[in-house]
Structures are given as C-alpha cells and as structure tokens.
Design an enzyme around this catalytic site. Sequence first.
Site, PDB file in Angstrom:
ATOM      1  N   ARG A  69      -5.931  -0.662  -7.818  1.00 49.27           N
ATOM      2  CA  ARG A  69      -7.156   0.563  -6.740  1.00 49.27           C
ATOM      3  C   ARG A  69      -7.258   1.400  -7.789  1.00 49.27           C
ATOM      4  NH1 ARG A  69      -4.786   1.260  -1.199  1.00 49.27           N
ATOM      5  NH2 ARG A  69      -6.006   1.897  -1.112  1.00 49.27           N
ATOM      6  N   ASP A 108      -1.801  10.578  -2.023  1.00 44.31           N
ATOM      7  CA  ASP A 108      -1.908   9.439  -2.815  1.00 44.31           C
ATOM      8  C   ASP A 108      -2.203  10.106  -3.848  1.00 44.31           C
ATOM      9  OD1 ASP A 108      -3.271   8.638  -0.263  1.00 44.31           O
ATOM     10  OD2 ASP A 108      -3.037   7.092  -1.633  1.00 44.31           O
ATOM     11  N   ARG A 166       0.808  -1.195  -0.061  1.00 35.31           N
ATOM     12  CA  ARG A 166       0.131   0.130  -0.503  1.00 35.31           C
ATOM     13  C   ARG A 166       0.828   1.501  -0.156  1.00 35.31           C
ATOM     14  NH1 ARG A 166       1.340   1.283   4.199  1.00 35.31           N
ATOM     15  NH2 ARG A 166       0.156   3.612   4.432  1.00 35.31           N
TER      16      ARG A 166
END
Lengths: 358, 358
Positions: A103, A248, A58
């Site tokens: 993702r 992100d 992640r």
Amino acid sequence: VARPPLPEPPVTPLAWRGGWRDGALELLDQTLLPAEERTLVRRASADLVGDVQRLAVRGAPLLGLAGAYGLVLAWREALDAGGGADRVHARFDASASALARARPTAINLSRAVEASLRAVRGLGGDARGEALLACARELELREREACAAIARHGAEALTGRTQVLTHCNAGALVTPGLGTALAPLYLLHHRGTPVHVWVDETRPLLQGLRLTAYELGRAGVPWTVISDGAAPGLMRAGAIEAAIVGADRICRNGDVVNKVGTYAVALACHAHGLPFFVAAPRSTFDAATATGADVEIEERRGDVARYLLTGSTPGDLRTREPAFDVTPARLVTAFLTEQGRLDPAALPASIFATDAFA
Amino acid sequence: VARPPLPEPPVTPLAWRGGWRDGALELLDQTLLPAEERTLVRRASADLVGDVQRLAVRGAPLLGLAGAYGLVLAWREALDAGGGADRVHARFDASASALARARPTAINLSRAVEASLRAVRGLGGDARGEALLACARELELREREACAAIARHGAEALTGRTQVLTHCNAGALVTPGLGTALAPLYLLHHRGTPVHVWVDETRPLLQGLRLTAYELGRAGVPWTVISDGAAPGLMRAGAIEAAIVGADRICRNGDVVNKVGTYAVALACHAHGLPFFVAAPRSTFDAATATGADVEIEERRGDVARYLLTGSTPGDLRTREPAFDVTPARLVTAFLTEQGRLDPAALPASIFATDAFA
C-alpha cells in the site's frame, strides 16, 4: 513525581510467535471485526501482502510492523527455496519489494522495510534472519513506547476537554500499544477523567463504527457513533470540545494525509474554534514528501454498503472512492508525538526520522 | 425573448387520481428506490401518516402536498363514518392534526394543512371535500411553477460552473415538478450545458446514493456518488465548483434547516471560496421561526446500514442520529426561489408567506 501508570492496550492486533526459523506472525483479521475475532497465522510473506491489501492489517504504525516482520518470513522463504546466493537474494528482494509497495499511502510501511534492509546489509543465512527479527522487535518496542508518550502528551493537551471527536481508527488496533489518537483517551479514562468519545462512523469503510467503537468498548471508554456529517452540528451545539485523529503520513510542511473525511473534521474544528490534534509517532513524519500534493491518494472501488443498499453493482453505480485526504498544516492545532506537543508551523528536524529504527 | 423550454420531470412521486369522493393518492414508495418502483394507492389518511413517518413520501414540498391531499381523505373518512356534525368535525380534526404533526421539521407540512383548513372554514359536506381537493391542486400547481422558476434562476446563478455538488435529495422526487436543488441542473442539462453532479451519498439514510443518483440517471444527467467526507478534498483539488442543496425550513434570519451534513458542505464551500446555494420555494420560508436554534431537530434510531455491517443490534450500538442540522445564514451565498436570487442578509418580507397558497 512518578509517571502515572498506563492502562493495558485493549486489543493486540499483531504478534510474532517463536524464533525467526520456526515462528509465525499472528494477525487479528480486522475486516471481520467486530462481529468475529479471528486470528490469522501467517508463515508466507505473500499472504501478508494480501492481508495488507485487503485491509486485514491496517493503520500506519501497524503497517510498518507488518513490513518488518514480513521480511523475516521473506528471508526464510528465500533460504528454504534454495539455489545459490544470487537466487536467494533475488527471491528475497522481490518479496521485500512486494511488501514495501503493498500500500502506498502510509509512509511507515516502505520506510520500515527499507530501514530493516539497511540494517541487515552484508548479513546472510541465520544471522540475517536473526537480525531481521531483531529489527522488527525493536520497531515494535519503539512504537509501543511512542504510544505511551503520545498518551501522556495528548492527555495534557486535552486538559479540561472530555467530549472528544475522533475519525477512522487510530487506536490499539493500529499499533503494538495504546494507539495514537486513542492513546490519550485511554489514559484519561484510566485516570478516572469522565471522557466520552464521539466516533465518526467514517465512510466508506466504517472503521470508526466497526473498529474504534469495538476497541473503546473493550476498554470501557464511553462512546457514541455518529454519521460523519453530524459532527459540525454537534460542535455548533457545544457537544464536542476537541478532535483528535491519527495520520498516514505527515509531510515536511506539516500537511496531514489521513483517512478521507479528516479534512472535513479539521475545517469544522477551525470554524468552531476547537482544537484539532493529530497524534502520530516519528515513523509517520516524512521529510521526503514536501506537501500533501505530492502524495498518491489511493482510490478504492467496491464499498460493500453502497451496493448492498441499492441493489446496484459496481458496474452501474458510478463512484469516486478516495481513501485519504490532505489536511493543510494551518488547520492543525498541534501534533502529539513521542517528542511532545509540536507546533505544525515549527516542526523540528528531529521529528523527521532519517535513520528510522536504528 | 421567449422563455427557454423546460424538460419534463424525470419522475412523478405523487399524484391524486379521480375526484374527491372516489379518488385516491398515488405515491411512489421512496424507501424501496432505486431497487423497486412500487406505487402505493392511499385511500386512508392514517396510511398516509404512516407513509410520511417511515419516509415513503419525503422532502419539504412533497410533504406539504401529502398534507393537503391527506385532508381530502380525512374529510371523506369523517363523513363516511357518520354521526352528527360535531362527531364528523372531531374526527376530521383529529386526522388533520395527525397529518400536520406526522413530521416536525419541514414547515411545509403543517403549513399546508393549516392553510387548507383556513380556506375551507365554514364549508361542509361535498363543498368542503371539493374545496380541500382544489386547495391541494392549487398548491401542487404553485409548487410546480416554483420549481420552474427556481430552475431558471438557479441556472443563471450557476453560470460557468458545471461541476456541482449536492447533498441529500432535493429533486423531482420531493416536488410535483423539477425539484428544488436539482431543477437548475436538469435545465442546464436540457440546454446542452455539460453539467456533472457530485452526489453526497448522505448518511445515514443514503438519500443521495439511493434517490438523487436514481432520478439524475432517469434524466440522463451525469453523476458520481461520493462519501460525504470526500467533498472537501475534491473541492481542494478543484473538482467541485459549486454546491446547491434544498431546505426543510428557512428561518426568519436566513438560517437553513436541512439534512444532516448540509452544514459541513457549507463550511467546505466557505473554506474554498465556492458558492453555496440553497434552492427552496416560498413555502419553505418560515417567518415564525426566528433562528435555527428554535427548530426541533428530529433524532432517528435504526439506520439499517450500521447494524447490517457490524452484526450489531440497535441495543448494543450507541448512536446519535440527528436527521437535520442548521447552516447559519452567513454561509449561504444566495437563496434560489420563485422570486429570484435572494441575499440571505436581506430577505424580503414577501418571501415569508403568511397566507400561503391562498
């Protein structure tokens, strides 16, 4: 003046071992931390897609690396499965697409996949495998260097402020280096500055509590975990002097997409006149996204803690679980990047990579 | 115009059964909700002190009631233990003091104890027991009426806003009536207004997730639980139209002491131009506390969820767990009280009870 020495990263979340033909990707399973340090050895790209989706790997920069190394696995699989060139390429393209879309929020993932694909266009066989591995290694090197630069620029930005809040986990666990938001804190600690990190536990998935405290602890940096809602009161009491977070995705207008709760940190900093820094490499800036309103916010379902503590099941507990939120650019004091400290109101075109990792 | 009818409270958290000589205090153990509805029957004041300290009974108005009823138990114990008048009174005073100090933040507790003690001064024996029970019942009645008034004033204040955020639990579980912050929402729902409540889960102890969702569910009011950090993003998206919370203490200058995370809600409302209402009865306003800076903030240790989810123990996980924070008066749109809607910048002297419950 010689550059100050950098500390070693406290943890290595991802490493490719071997050549493109015989190698494998080793991952630290971040869902098990801090209770267990288990290394996953991945030789199948579909397994890696699963790891990305269940958050075993992640964080924006690390997702980019996972995508780039995943293509090496995908190409090997496609060749090994045999058939004609069309069939090999169709198989590879399907795997590459699955990696890129595993993702949606962190731009690094799809961008790294696309950049590698561009770089190996026209190549086949072993040459394509070698080139994909070279692309991934190049990205890893660049991201590690970006961390080092962010560490130095961030340490300068934090001058005189040692009580620093962070949210979620943007440290060594999400990069091949010192991290993004945590990199300056590691460097300050390494230099002997008495830095202390206030760690938002970061609901719902508790990345601050589980991951940031873990890696700060490995590096010997003092930390204290707090509930996310406690930070504004601690700012009012003078206990927190600055906040630094990762991202992100950073939009063309400077809006920051980051872990849910980041916006609340930015609002609280603003209310107390404290600097709110966003640390991110060039690979996280996305000129193709105009503003935060254009970003798909992932919704999750099934935060274990909620159900565990109520005896409820996901069926009878109604929740909304957005994984990210958008912090408007005007609340960002500065971006800390490998190009230095950047003003959100005047982002240079050069920070928006158009030919990333080339 | 006839007053609109009120709904019944969805839950009864506390009830005295019987006379002062033979009666007992029944409490719903709020630490077990929502998984289990267990009623505790208390005949010893020390047990009640324990219940208060471990949060089995909680919330500012209910703590006041627990203190007032606890004095009945304390007096009976003191008489039953025998000895001369000095010994009886010494024993009673010690128990009363333990009740008053069981938790420091909610002013209601110490104030209710003190008010009852003033009211029974000079009385002894059965007369004192009867009078203490009468005081507690009077306080219960007044608090129930205050809830009804808050419901009506709050419903008016919320006119046109049906998407309402609340933090922690300030509902029927903390009062003998409809609650404070939740009272207007129960009334609106009862009137057929399509109200929907966004429930901050409220870390660290998850009172929103465990208690507010529970009692809203019993009343049939639609709700959705969110992480505390998700609220600002939902406000930015237009999903939340107002916030309403309770209070543990309201200072002379209008500062609000309430569950940790309340201040973050107020800051987010302010940033988005949304009203931030604080619903509280007169018994929560404290003229003796000038500002929030004068209030002792309880620190806790041992949030189960933190340790459960990391495999850590309290010994190796460094946390700060303030239970409350202070929201400055300037962020409060209005106080909703039994005296109506009050402007924090112009609080009337009458809201600061000096001879409470008399």
